[in-house]
Write a protein that holds these residues in place. Structure first.
Motif, mmCIF file in Angstrom:
data_model
loop_
_atom_site.group_PDB
_atom_site.id
_atom_site.type_symbol
_atom_site.label_atom_id
_atom_site.label_comp_id
_atom_site.label_asym_id
_atom_site.label_seq_id
_atom_site.Cartn_x
_atom_site.Cartn_y
_atom_site.Cartn_z
ATOM 1 N N ALA A 1 0.847 -1.198 0.000
ATOM 2 C CA ALA A 1 0.000 0.000 0.000
ATOM 3 C C ALA A 1 0.877 1.240 0.000
ATOM 4 O O ALA A 1 1.922 1.272 0.660
ATOM 5 N N HIS B 1 -3.324 2.218 5.616
ATOM 6 C CA HIS B 1 -3.853 1.740 4.334
ATOM 7 C C HIS B 1 -3.573 0.243 4.174
ATOM 8 O O HIS B 1 -4.410 -0.506 3.675
ATOM 9 N N LYS C 1 -6.320 -2.751 4.076
ATOM 10 C CA LYS C 1 -6.356 -3.708 2.957
ATOM 11 C C LYS C 1 -6.370 -5.149 3.430
ATOM 12 O O LYS C 1 -6.777 -6.044 2.712
ATOM 13 N N THR C 2 -5.814 -5.391 4.605
ATOM 14 C CA THR C 2 -5.662 -6.764 5.098
ATOM 15 C C THR C 2 -6.561 -7.031 6.306
ATOM 16 O O THR C 2 -6.331 -8.002 7.023
#
Ligand code: GLU
Length: 193
Positions: free
Chosen positions: A48, A54, A58-59
């Motif tokens: 990211a 971020h 995302k995870t």
């Protein structure tokens, strides 16, 4: 100055790696990434741009990335712009798109610092058929390890040692090899991790 973290053990690696990276945020960085593997399955890379949250978003705070062995990185770009494709981890083979996704390569790694003679090493690897997807010196280091690993059919430690003989600069490296699940290999020369 940026950071490298690694974890191998019994717990889920990604949340631990994110926590480790958050402790290194004070050093400054422009992007961040993780490579985590679940047993002998290929490593999964997620990158990211910008702040660490971020990568956490995302995870799902790392929960969406299964596996108990992994490496993480915050990057301060020295070779190539801050971009998804230049963000670490880097792989020894080809990568599609921005480089996130399952790793088909034999070697995946992260790196801090500068490889001073990366142009000369890149030319050598180009002559041996390697291609490059990023502008980083890191990709050159990972591919040089892969080159020695395959050429001499030696283990990770010897391949990394041969690479360090050729590389000039100050750096830290953390690498995972497809053939060695649950293991992380590290090397350091005149650099913080
Ligand atoms: N030279 C590497 C790059 O530009 C690593 C920089 C760093 O220490 O984060 O990707």
């Amino acid at each position: 100055m940026c950071g490298i973290v690694g974890y191998t053990g019994r717990d889920q690696a990604a949340p631990i790696l994110l926590d480790g990276l958050s402790r290194l945020e004070y050093r400054g960085y422009d992007s961040a990434g993780l490579a985590v593997r679940d047993g002998s399955a290929p490593a999964e890379v997620v990158k990211a741009l910008g702040k660490l949250y971020h990568l956490a978003d995302k995870t799902d705070q790392g929960r969406a990335l299964p596996g108990a062995c992994g490496i993480g990185h915050t990057r301060w770009a020295t070779h190539g712009d801050p971009s998804m494709v230049n963000a670490h981890p880097h792989v020894s083979g080809n990568c599609s798109g921005s480089g996130s996704g399952p790793v088909e390569s034999d070697v995946v790694g992260v790196h801090n610092g500068i490889i001073e003679n990366f142009t000369e090493l890149k030319e050598k690897l180009l002559r041996h058929g390697y291609t490059f997807y990023s502008d980083t010196d890191t990709e050159v280091a990972v591919k040089l390890v892969d080159y020695y690993y395959k050429k001499y059919k030696i283990g990770p430690v010897d391949a990394i040692t041969r690479t360090m003989v050729r590389v000039r600069g100050s750096y830290a490296l953390a690498l995972m090899f497809r053939d060695f699940p649950d293991e992380i290999f590290v090397a350091r020369k005149d650099s913080l991790s």
